[in-house]
Design an enzyme around this catalytic site. Structure first.
Site, PDB file in Angstrom:
ATOM      1  N   CYS A 149     -88.992 -57.566 -30.801  1.00  8.80           N
ATOM      2  CA  CYS A 149     -90.429 -57.818 -30.895  1.00  8.80           C
ATOM      3  C   CYS A 149     -90.804 -58.787 -29.784  1.00  8.80           C
ATOM      4  O   CYS A 149     -89.947 -59.285 -29.068  1.00  8.80           O
ATOM      5  CB  CYS A 149     -90.779 -58.444 -32.239  1.00  8.80           C
ATOM      6  SG  CYS A 149     -90.474 -57.395 -33.675  1.00  8.80           S
TER       7      CYS A 149
ATOM      8  N   LEU B  21     -91.917 -54.465 -33.447  1.00  7.72           N
ATOM      9  CA  LEU B  21     -91.050 -53.311 -33.578  1.00  7.72           C
ATOM     10  C   LEU B  21     -90.566 -53.365 -35.014  1.00  7.72           C
ATOM     11  O   LEU B  21     -89.794 -54.248 -35.378  1.00  7.72           O
ATOM     12  CB  LEU B  21     -89.878 -53.380 -32.602  1.00  7.72           C
ATOM     13  CG  LEU B  21     -88.880 -52.221 -32.687  1.00  7.72           C
ATOM     14  CD1 LEU B  21     -89.546 -50.911 -32.281  1.00  7.72           C
ATOM     15  CD2 LEU B  21     -87.685 -52.499 -31.797  1.00  7.72           C
TER      16      LEU B  21
ATOM     17  N   ILE C 242     -87.324 -54.280 -40.550  1.00  4.72           N
ATOM     18  CA  ILE C 242     -87.194 -54.633 -41.965  1.00  4.72           C
ATOM     19  C   ILE C 242     -88.585 -54.591 -42.577  1.00  4.72           C
ATOM     20  O   ILE C 242     -89.525 -55.152 -42.028  1.00  4.72           O
ATOM     21  CB  ILE C 242     -86.572 -56.033 -42.132  1.00  4.72           C
ATOM     22  CG1 ILE C 242     -85.158 -56.039 -41.555  1.00  4.72           C
ATOM     23  CG2 ILE C 242     -86.561 -56.463 -43.592  1.00  4.72           C
ATOM     24  CD1 ILE C 242     -84.493 -57.394 -41.559  1.00  4.72           C
TER      25      ILE C 242
ATOM     26  N   GLY D 222     -86.649 -61.365 -34.186  1.00  4.24           N
ATOM     27  CA  GLY D 222     -85.230 -61.484 -34.502  1.00  4.24           C
ATOM     28  C   GLY D 222     -84.887 -60.939 -35.861  1.00  4.24           C
ATOM     29  O   GLY D 222     -85.600 -60.113 -36.424  1.00  4.24           O
TER      30      GLY D 222
END
Length: 165
Positions: free
Chosen positions: A2, A48, A51, A74
């Site tokens: 990201c 992006l 999760i 992260g």
């Protein structure tokens, strides 16, 4: 991967600066984009989704009642374990981002001692008017910054800083 970016500075046209930074970092997060402005602060995020692919993972993520806002790049590997340690909290997502934000709420900067992962993040405390920037110990997830007379700028890549001028 990201992108996070932003500033804590006296600037003219803060929306335009965030838009330029977002544009040059779009390749890092094509799934979703978000911006947050408050006082002298601008936060941006290109996501992006990895999760919790739902809209609940949108960033900047805000805990309105607590006055905390985060942009994060992260992965916190032990976020499920940390969630158990934060059992007094009421969660709205399944993201490691929310766990990180709530860990900061509970432990402050000491939350870094609890984190196992690769990360870079910025947390804005609206009540204290403080910006906290951190990255993992090895710099796996980059966090570049520039201190200028008008304030501080940060981004996941140097070209995000160049786009800010």
């Amino acid at each position: 991967m990201c992108a996070l970016f932003g500033f804590f500075a006296d600037v003219e046209q803060p929306e335009a600066i965030l838009a330029k930074m977002s544009s040059v970092l779009l390749h890092r997060g094509p799934d979703d984009q978000g911006k947050y402005l408050d006082y002298r602060l601008g936060l941006g995020h290109n996501r992006l989704s990895v999760i919790d692919l739902s809209p609940a993972g949108h960033q900047p993520m805000v805990l309105e009642k607590d006055g905390l806002v985060i942009v994060f790049n992260g992965e916190i590997f032990n976020y499920k374990e940390l969630r158990k340690d934060l059992s007094g909290e009421s969660f709205f997502s399944e993201t490691d981002t929310e766990i990180l934000l709530r860990a900061f709420k509970l432990w402050g900067k000491e939350c870094l001692q609890q984190l196992n992962g690769m990360f870079a993040f910025a947390i804005w405390d609206k009540k204290k008017r403080e910006l906290f920037l951190a990255r993992d110990r090895f710099g796996i997830k980059p966090l570049y910054y520039s201190i200028r007379p008008e304030g501080v700028y940060f981004a996941s890549e140097p070209k995000g800083l160049f786009a800010a001028g």
